[in-house]
Design a protein around this motif. Structure first.
Motif, PDB file in Angstrom:
ATOM      1  N   ASP A  57       1.331 -11.757  -9.212  1.00 39.29           N
ATOM      2  CA  ASP A  57       0.181 -12.464  -9.786  1.00 39.29           C
ATOM      3  C   ASP A  57      -1.056 -11.571  -9.790  1.00 39.29           C
ATOM      4  OD1 ASP A  57       1.744 -14.715 -10.161  1.00 39.29           O
ATOM      5  OD2 ASP A  57       0.895 -15.824  -8.454  1.00 39.29           O
ATOM      6  N   HIS A  58      -1.294 -10.891  -8.679  1.00 40.15           N
ATOM      7  CA  HIS A  58      -2.469 -10.017  -8.581  1.00 40.15           C
ATOM      8  C   HIS A  58      -2.407  -8.867  -9.588  1.00 40.15           C
ATOM      9  CE1 HIS A  58      -5.883  -7.968  -6.805  1.00 40.15           C
ATOM     10  NE2 HIS A  58      -5.164  -6.868  -6.731  1.00 40.15           N
ATOM     11  N   TYR A  59      -1.218  -8.298  -9.757  1.00 41.71           N
ATOM     12  CA  TYR A  59      -1.048  -7.168 -10.672  1.00 41.71           C
ATOM     13  C   TYR A  59      -0.764  -7.606 -12.113  1.00 41.71           C
ATOM     14  CZ  TYR A  59      -1.279  -3.475  -7.184  1.00 41.71           C
ATOM     15  OH  TYR A  59      -1.708  -2.581  -6.228  1.00 41.71           O
ATOM     16  N   LEU A  60      -0.818  -8.916 -12.359  1.00 42.32           N
ATOM     17  CA  LEU A  60      -0.619  -9.480 -13.707  1.00 42.32           C
ATOM     18  C   LEU A  60       0.731  -9.064 -14.299  1.00 42.32           C
ATOM     19  CD1 LEU A  60      -4.238  -8.822 -15.083  1.00 42.32           C
ATOM     20  CD2 LEU A  60      -3.373 -10.884 -13.981  1.00 42.32           C
ATOM     21  N   ILE A  61       1.771  -9.198 -13.519  1.00 43.15           N
ATOM     22  CA  ILE A  61       3.116  -8.815 -13.949  1.00 43.15           C
ATOM     23  C   ILE A  61       3.938 -10.081 -14.206  1.00 43.15           C
ATOM     24  CG2 ILE A  61       5.260  -7.661 -13.290  1.00 43.15           C
ATOM     25  CD1 ILE A  61       3.538  -5.833 -11.483  1.00 43.15           C
ATOM     26  N   ASN A  62       4.479 -10.174 -15.420  1.00 42.81           N
ATOM     27  CA  ASN A  62       5.403 -11.254 -15.770  1.00 42.81           C
ATOM     28  C   ASN A  62       6.791 -10.635 -15.820  1.00 42.81           C
ATOM     29  OD1 ASN A  62       6.920 -13.311 -16.779  1.00 42.81           O
ATOM     30  ND2 ASN A  62       5.750 -13.545 -18.682  1.00 42.81           N
ATOM     31  N   ALA A  63       7.568 -10.867 -14.777  1.00 46.86           N
ATOM     32  CA  ALA A  63       8.890 -10.227 -14.671  1.00 46.86           C
ATOM     33  C   ALA A  63      10.020 -11.181 -15.029  1.00 46.86           C
ATOM     34  CB  ALA A  63       9.084  -9.702 -13.257  1.00 46.86           C
ATOM     35  N   GLY A  64       9.718 -12.229 -15.776  1.00 40.60           N
ATOM     36  CA  GLY A  64      10.725 -13.229 -16.123  1.00 40.60           C
ATOM     37  C   GLY A  64      11.995 -12.612 -16.692  1.00 40.60           C
ATOM     38  N   GLY A  65      13.126 -12.886 -16.052  1.00 42.52           N
ATOM     39  CA  GLY A  65      14.426 -12.418 -16.531  1.00 42.52           C
ATOM     40  C   GLY A  65      14.770 -10.978 -16.185  1.00 42.52           C
ATOM     41  N   ALA A  66      13.896 -10.273 -15.510  1.00 46.91           N
ATOM     42  CA  ALA A  66      14.146  -8.858 -15.206  1.00 46.91           C
ATOM     43  C   ALA A  66      14.973  -8.706 -13.933  1.00 46.91           C
ATOM     44  CB  ALA A  66      12.826  -8.117 -15.033  1.00 46.91           C
ATOM     45  N   TRP A  67      15.751  -7.649 -13.882  1.00 44.93           N
ATOM     46  CA  TRP A  67      16.438  -7.276 -12.645  1.00 44.93           C
ATOM     47  C   TRP A  67      15.396  -6.631 -11.755  1.00 44.93           C
ATOM     48  CZ3 TRP A  67      16.769  -2.673 -10.098  1.00 44.93           C
ATOM     49  CH2 TRP A  67      17.615  -2.654  -8.982  1.00 44.93           C
ATOM     50  N   LEU A  68      15.307  -7.115 -10.526  1.00 47.61           N
ATOM     51  CA  LEU A  68      14.333  -6.574  -9.576  1.00 47.61           C
ATOM     52  C   LEU A  68      15.051  -6.070  -8.334  1.00 47.61           C
ATOM     53  CD1 LEU A  68      11.689  -9.442  -9.781  1.00 47.61           C
ATOM     54  CD2 LEU A  68      11.525  -7.189 -10.835  1.00 47.61           C
ATOM     55  N   PRO A  69      14.559  -5.009  -7.727  1.00 43.48           N
ATOM     56  CA  PRO A  69      15.182  -4.474  -6.504  1.00 43.48           C
ATOM     57  C   PRO A  69      14.804  -5.316  -5.284  1.00 43.48           C
ATOM     58  CG  PRO A  69      13.278  -3.151  -7.062  1.00 43.48           C
ATOM     59  CD  PRO A  69      13.437  -4.169  -8.167  1.00 43.48           C
ATOM     60  N   THR A  70      15.238  -6.564  -5.264  1.00 38.44           N
ATOM     61  CA  THR A  70      14.811  -7.505  -4.230  1.00 38.44           C
ATOM     62  C   THR A  70      15.199  -7.047  -2.825  1.00 38.44           C
ATOM     63  OG1 THR A  70      16.798  -8.808  -4.635  1.00 38.44           O
ATOM     64  CG2 THR A  70      14.776  -9.497  -5.766  1.00 38.44           C
ATOM     65  N   GLY A  71      16.242  -6.255  -2.707  1.00 42.44           N
ATOM     66  CA  GLY A  71      16.626  -5.743  -1.395  1.00 42.44           C
ATOM     67  C   GLY A  71      15.569  -4.842  -0.782  1.00 42.44           C
ATOM     68  N   MET A  72      14.727  -4.255  -1.615  1.00 42.69           N
ATOM     69  CA  MET A  72      13.654  -3.377  -1.130  1.00 42.69           C
ATOM     70  C   MET A  72      12.355  -4.151  -0.883  1.00 42.69           C
ATOM     71  SD  MET A  72      14.950  -0.258  -1.172  1.00 42.69           S
ATOM     72  CE  MET A  72      13.597   0.881  -1.314  1.00 42.69           C
ATOM     73  N   PHE A  73      12.275  -5.380  -1.372  1.00 43.78           N
ATOM     74  CA  PHE A  73      11.030  -6.128  -1.311  1.00 43.78           C
ATOM     75  C   PHE A  73      10.731  -6.718   0.064  1.00 43.78           C
ATOM     76  CE2 PHE A  73      10.684  -7.160  -6.132  1.00 43.78           C
ATOM     77  CZ  PHE A  73      10.276  -5.859  -6.366  1.00 43.78           C
ATOM     78  N   HIS A  74      11.573  -6.491   1.054  1.00 44.77           N
ATOM     79  CA  HIS A  74      11.253  -6.961   2.409  1.00 44.77           C
ATOM     80  C   HIS A  74      10.113  -6.149   3.014  1.00 44.77           C
ATOM     81  CE1 HIS A  74      13.824  -3.528   3.271  1.00 44.77           C
ATOM     82  NE2 HIS A  74      13.249  -3.495   4.447  1.00 44.77           N
ATOM     83  N   ASN A  75       9.739  -5.063   2.360  1.00 45.85           N
ATOM     84  CA  ASN A  75       8.667  -4.198   2.821  1.00 45.85           C
ATOM     85  C   ASN A  75       7.455  -4.362   1.909  1.00 45.85           C
ATOM     86  OD1 ASN A  75       6.952  -1.905   3.190  1.00 45.85           O
ATOM     87  ND2 ASN A  75       8.618  -0.888   4.259  1.00 45.85           N
ATOM     88  N   PRO A  76       6.373  -5.019   2.368  1.00 46.09           N
ATOM     89  CA  PRO A  76       5.206  -5.247   1.511  1.00 46.09           C
ATOM     90  C   PRO A  76       4.602  -3.960   0.938  1.00 46.09           C
ATOM     91  CG  PRO A  76       5.042  -6.576   3.490  1.00 46.09           C
ATOM     92  CD  PRO A  76       6.207  -5.647   3.685  1.00 46.09           C
ATOM     93  N   LEU A  77       4.708  -2.854   1.669  1.00 45.71           N
ATOM     94  CA  LEU A  77       4.195  -1.592   1.144  1.00 45.71           C
ATOM     95  C   LEU A  77       4.969  -1.176  -0.099  1.00 45.71           C
ATOM     96  CD1 LEU A  77       2.284   0.815   1.379  1.00 45.71           C
ATOM     97  CD2 LEU A  77       3.907   1.861   2.949  1.00 45.71           C
ATOM     98  N   PHE A  78       6.287  -1.358  -0.080  1.00 50.92           N
ATOM     99  CA  PHE A  78       7.092  -1.043  -1.254  1.00 50.92           C
ATOM    100  C   PHE A  78       6.731  -1.962  -2.415  1.00 50.92           C
ATOM    101  CE2 PHE A  78      10.706  -1.520  -4.051  1.00 50.92           C
ATOM    102  CZ  PHE A  78      10.966  -0.212  -4.387  1.00 50.92           C
ATOM    103  N   VAL A  79       6.522  -3.248  -2.140  1.00 52.17           N
ATOM    104  CA  VAL A  79       6.147  -4.192  -3.204  1.00 52.17           C
ATOM    105  C   VAL A  79       4.855  -3.731  -3.860  1.00 52.17           C
ATOM    106  CG1 VAL A  79       5.520  -6.574  -3.752  1.00 52.17           C
ATOM    107  CG2 VAL A  79       7.305  -6.121  -2.070  1.00 52.17           C
ATOM    108  N   ARG A  80       3.916  -3.304  -3.049  1.00 48.31           N
ATOM    109  CA  ARG A  80       2.646  -2.834  -3.620  1.00 48.31           C
ATOM    110  C   ARG A  80       2.856  -1.585  -4.479  1.00 48.31           C
ATOM    111  NH1 ARG A  80      -2.496   0.128  -1.237  1.00 48.31           N
ATOM    112  NH2 ARG A  80      -3.768  -0.106  -3.069  1.00 48.31           N
ATOM    113  N   MET A  81       3.656  -0.653  -3.987  1.00 48.56           N
ATOM    114  CA  MET A  81       3.915   0.567  -4.750  1.00 48.56           C
ATOM    115  C   MET A  81       4.632   0.229  -6.063  1.00 48.56           C
ATOM    116  SD  MET A  81       5.008   2.973  -1.527  1.00 48.56           S
ATOM    117  CE  MET A  81       5.737   4.239  -2.523  1.00 48.56           C
ATOM    118  N   TYR A  82       5.572  -0.705  -6.017  1.00 45.28           N
ATOM    119  CA  TYR A  82       6.311  -1.130  -7.194  1.00 45.28           C
ATOM    120  C   TYR A  82       5.352  -1.718  -8.232  1.00 45.28           C
ATOM    121  CZ  TYR A  82      10.018  -3.376  -9.920  1.00 45.28           C
ATOM    122  OH  TYR A  82      10.867  -3.758 -10.934  1.00 45.28           O
TER     123      TYR A  82
END
Length: 198
Positions: free
Chosen positions: A148-173
């Motif tokens: 929401d903050h980065y204004l990203i609409n990822a509807g239907g996209a494949w996301l590397p959710t296994g890496m998203f347990h790390n908030p720093l990685f989410v921010r970099m992504y």
């Protein structure tokens, strides 16, 4: 208390929140563990706390204990990032020396944060250790907030959710997908590999 977690999981953010002035009558004290130099002492760290003129760590604890007694609360002293010290292995002796003295300061809570690789060598056996981990529901909240903050609409996209347990990685992504976050973007801007993220 020792808060143990990998890099980027929010130890420093937690430390800042615990010590920041909010609606409480007193704030805690934030100390950067990386400021410990080889052969240094807790007194050396106390002298380097911005905005305070304290010569010894025990005087800091005494002052905080008195303030905590007046307001009926325990005031946190957070030493963040023990692993960032010049010689992280020196923390064990300093903390072992500090633990017995803490019983004299019932209105002070000392919290240290560090990475898991150092925990077994730096944290006293009598300390309570908390492993900082994110539950899956919290990970979803983090991802939603960042997208929401980065204004990203990822509807239907494949996301590397296994890496998203790390908030720093989410921010970099998110930063790789929409670094300026001025206008909304869609799946076409999402990184498709770790190379794209980094």
């Amino acid at each position: 208390i020792a808060v143990v977690a990998a890099a980027g999981l929010g130890k420093t953010h937690l430390a800042a929140q615990l010590t920041s002035p909010t609606d409480r009558q007193t704030a805690g004290v934030f100390i950067q563990g990386g400021r410990l130099r080889a052969g240094g002492s807790l007194d050396d760290l106390a002298r380097r706390i911005p905005g305070l003129k304290v010569e010894r760590f025990d005087l800091l604890l005494e002052a905080l204990n008195s303030a905590g007694a007046r307001v009926g609360a325990r005031i946190p002293v957070v030493i963040d990032g023990l692993n960032e010290a010049e010689r992280p292995s020196e923390w064990r002796a300093l903390l072992d020396e500090l633990v017995p003295a803490l019983s004299d300061y019932p209105n002070v809570l000392v919290i240290v944060s560090l990475r898991e690789a150092l925990a077994s060598r730096a944290v006293p056996d009598t300390a309570t250790t908390i492993d900082l981990e994110w539950y899956q529901s919290e990970v979803h909240d983090i991802v939603r907030a960042y997208f929401d903050h980065y204004l990203i609409n990822a509807g239907g996209a494949w996301l590397p959710t296994g890496m998203f347990h790390n908030p720093l990685f989410v921010r970099m992504y998110c930063d790789a997908a929409n670094p300026l976050h001025r206008a909304p973007v869609g799946v076409e801007t999402l990184p498709t590999s770790l190379i794209g993220v980094f």
